[in-house]
Design an enzyme around this catalytic site. Structure first.
Site, PDB file in Angstrom:
ATOM      1  N   THR A 147      -8.748  62.186  84.847  1.00  0.00           N
ATOM      2  CA  THR A 147      -7.856  62.712  85.871  1.00  0.00           C
ATOM      3  C   THR A 147      -8.505  63.981  86.386  1.00  0.00           C
ATOM      4  O   THR A 147      -8.137  65.075  85.999  1.00  0.00           O
ATOM      5  CB  THR A 147      -6.462  63.033  85.308  1.00  0.00           C
ATOM      6  OG1 THR A 147      -6.607  63.772  84.098  1.00  0.00           O
ATOM      7  CG2 THR A 147      -5.686  61.779  85.040  1.00  0.00           C
ATOM      8  N   GLY A 148      -9.564  63.848  87.244  1.00  0.00           N
ATOM      9  CA  GLY A 148     -10.138  65.004  87.947  1.00  0.00           C
ATOM     10  C   GLY A 148      -8.997  65.397  88.856  1.00  0.00           C
ATOM     11  O   GLY A 148      -8.595  64.617  89.691  1.00  0.00           O
ATOM     12  N   THR A 149      -8.484  66.582  88.750  1.00  0.00           N
ATOM     13  CA  THR A 149      -7.093  66.796  89.111  1.00  0.00           C
ATOM     14  C   THR A 149      -6.806  68.159  89.692  1.00  0.00           C
ATOM     15  O   THR A 149      -7.626  69.068  89.589  1.00  0.00           O
ATOM     16  CB  THR A 149      -6.306  66.693  87.783  1.00  0.00           C
ATOM     17  OG1 THR A 149      -6.301  65.345  87.401  1.00  0.00           O
ATOM     18  CG2 THR A 149      -4.900  67.205  87.861  1.00  0.00           C
ATOM     19  N   THR A 150      -5.608  68.263  90.265  1.00  0.00           N
ATOM     20  CA  THR A 150      -5.039  69.594  90.465  1.00  0.00           C
ATOM     21  C   THR A 150      -3.622  69.553  89.917  1.00  0.00           C
ATOM     22  O   THR A 150      -2.817  68.712  90.331  1.00  0.00           O
ATOM     23  CB  THR A 150      -4.985  69.959  91.948  1.00  0.00           C
ATOM     24  OG1 THR A 150      -6.199  69.585  92.561  1.00  0.00           O
ATOM     25  CG2 THR A 150      -4.740  71.438  92.122  1.00  0.00           C
TER      26      THR A 150
END
Lengths: 232, 286
Positions: free
Chosen positions: A31-34
């Site tokens: 989950t490359g995420t913000t």
């Protein structure tokens, strides 16, 4: 990373053999995420984007990264999808059991400590950055940050994930203590939109949740309804 | 990490000593010109879709060993329980064994609870097992079924993460199949429409991905009924060979008429054997 040194070498050897299986299907789902969480008087607002990637392929474009741990406690997950799902399920179980023993709703601080215990003990093997946020009767709305490595710190506002680097400036200039619930929702929406705009690993829809004594209120802001900014 | 390399007592759990040995063997073998045998991978297209009354699962039927097709008609839709089926992509042995283990455990669990097993239970069991093995079990699964709470569809990745979605694709041909789904998926489709959509998605994988091929298998699961359609569509039918000289159709039969090979000479040596004793031992079949 002394203990885990053997693993990366092994997986790279295996990957290079097969030409038929493409690169993105061999990489771990992340989950490359913000993610973001803000305290206000009476509760917390949590928000996240909805993109899960395996390399350059988007495995799930409508992910729900706001995971329920207990009735009034949620966590925002970033890092490896498998690691964070596994930890969240373990902590949900532990907290549920603890709550039944206590016969009262659990504290947010307890949940945060349970997360930290798992994240710190297995720090070499895991890749998980988690924000724990919720409401309890003792201290009201609280946000705890448990980044990679297993630190635990309470903060009035916190951001995490790969997209968070792009919005530290926005947060520093736009957050003030004493915001109302709607101001927090607005701040979170704008911050997530800006991060999703710049970070390739964040995107999709914005998921928001407001946690207070009255319960949890969830909403989704779809792509076309996101706020628009002027540099495009 | 500034830690000393001190020898410590072997901890319980897994030992990955063989991984080091394997990589040494591989480099030694390459020096002499041999290559290590590769695990058979199902370069695959599998997918699933939720429709009005249930789930449709689809899969191609090609299993590859490197660049060679090992099995032209393998079955990638595995039985988990009467109301739950699972498609598997990745290493063939891993998907086969993992689904069999969970199927067995789920049957015991169902007997213990006295209820029909739920898809969420199968999902939990699979993800917990795959996470425990930290991605070394190369099984990417599409799990679907109908239980007391309705139809459910999950995608499960080798490292143990899962996604619950209305349509999923996995395998090397998943991008092609997902393109078809993203274009034509609608909520609440009828069964025929859903079957056609899944068939087209798998066909997209078969024709646009080298690792997928042969036929299309479908599995339609509704409340109280399962239709395991194998094959649903023979997308790649093997052509018929014609004999060059006679123009006669050769059926690919490897039985040849007597006289095809000429006999040059014949020597017969009779062996004079005397029957001494005959005993019969019956097999215990009880």
């Amino acid at each position: 990373m002394a203990a885990a040194s053997m693993m990366p070498i092994f997986s790279q050897n295996v990957s290079s053999n097969s030409d038929l299986v493409p690169e993105w299907s061999r990489q771990e789902v992340s989950t490359g995420t913000t993610i973001m969480a803000v305290e206000y008087d009476g509760g917390v607002v949590v928000g996240a984007d909805s993109r899960t990637t395996t390399g350059a392929y988007i495995a799930n474009r409508v992910t729900d990264k706001l995971t329920r741990i207990h009735d009034r406690i949620y966590c925002c997950r970033s890092g490896s999808a498998a690691d964070t799902q596994a930890i969240a399920e373990v902590v949900s179980y532990q907290l549920g059991f603890h709550s039944i023993e206590l016969d009262e709703p659990p504290l947010v601080e307890t949940a945060a400590h349970l997360f930290r215990a798992s994240c710190y003990r297995y720090r070499e093997e895991l890749m998980a950055g988690i924000l724990v946020a919720g409401w309890d009767r003792r201290k009201g709305g609280q946000v705890y940050c448990v980044p990679i490595g297993g630190m635990l710190v309470r903060q009035p506002v916190s951001v995490g994930g790969s997209g968070s680097s792009y919005i530290y400036g926005f947060m520093d200039s736009n957050y003030k203590p004493g915001l109302s619930k709607d101001q927090c929702l607005d701040l979170t929406t704008k911050a997530l939109t800006l991060a999703m705009e710049r970070d390739g690993s964040s995107g999709g829809v914005v998921r928001l949740a407001t946690i207070s004594e009255d319960g949890v209120e969830r909403r989704v802001i779809l792509g076309d309804q996101l706020p628009k900014f002027s540099t495009h | 990490m500034a830690t000393l390399a001190v020898r410590r007592a072997p901890l319980g759990g897994f030992s990955f000593e063989n991984c080091k040995r394997n990589s040494i063997l591989e480099s030694e073998a390459n020096k002499v010109g041999f290559s290590v045998p590769t695990a058979r991978k199902t370069g695959t297209t599998i997918c699933g879709v939720v429709f009005k009354d249930g789930i449709v699962l689809g899969a191609d039927t090609r299993a590859t060993e490197g660049m060679v097709v090992a099995d032209k008609n393998c079955s990638k839709i595995h039985y988990i329980s009467p109301n739950i089926y699972c498609c598997g992509a990745g290493t063939a042995a891993d998907t086969e064994m993992t689904t069999q283990i969970i199927s067995s455990n789920l049957e015991l669990h169902a007997l213990s609870t006295g209820r029909q097993p739920r898809v969420a239970t199968a999902n939990r069991m699979l993800k917990q097992m795959l996470f425990r093995y930290q991605g070394y079990i190369g099984a990417a699964l599409v799990l679907g079924g109908v239980d007391c709470n309705g139809p459910h569809l999950y995608s499960i990745y080798p490292h143990g993460s899962t996604d619950k979605l209305p349509y999923v694709t996995m395998g090397s041909g998943s991008l092609a199949a997902m393109a078809v789904f993203e274009d034509r998926y609608k909520t609440g489709m009828e069964e025929e429409e859903a079957k056609q959509l899944v068939r087209d998605a798998i066909a997209a994988g078969i024709f646009n991905d080298l690792g997928s091929g042969s036929n299309i298998d479908l599995c339609v699961i509704t409340k109280g009924n399962v239709d395991y359609i194998r094959p649903h569509d023979e997308a790649n039918k093997k052509g018929v060979r014609h004999g060059e000289l006679e123009g006669v159709q050769l059926t690919g039969d490897y039985r040849y008429k007597r006289g095809t090979t000429a006999v040059l000479s014949k020597v017969v040596n009779p062996l004079d054997l005397e029957l001494l004793e005959e005993t019969v031992q019956t097999m215990d079949t009880s």
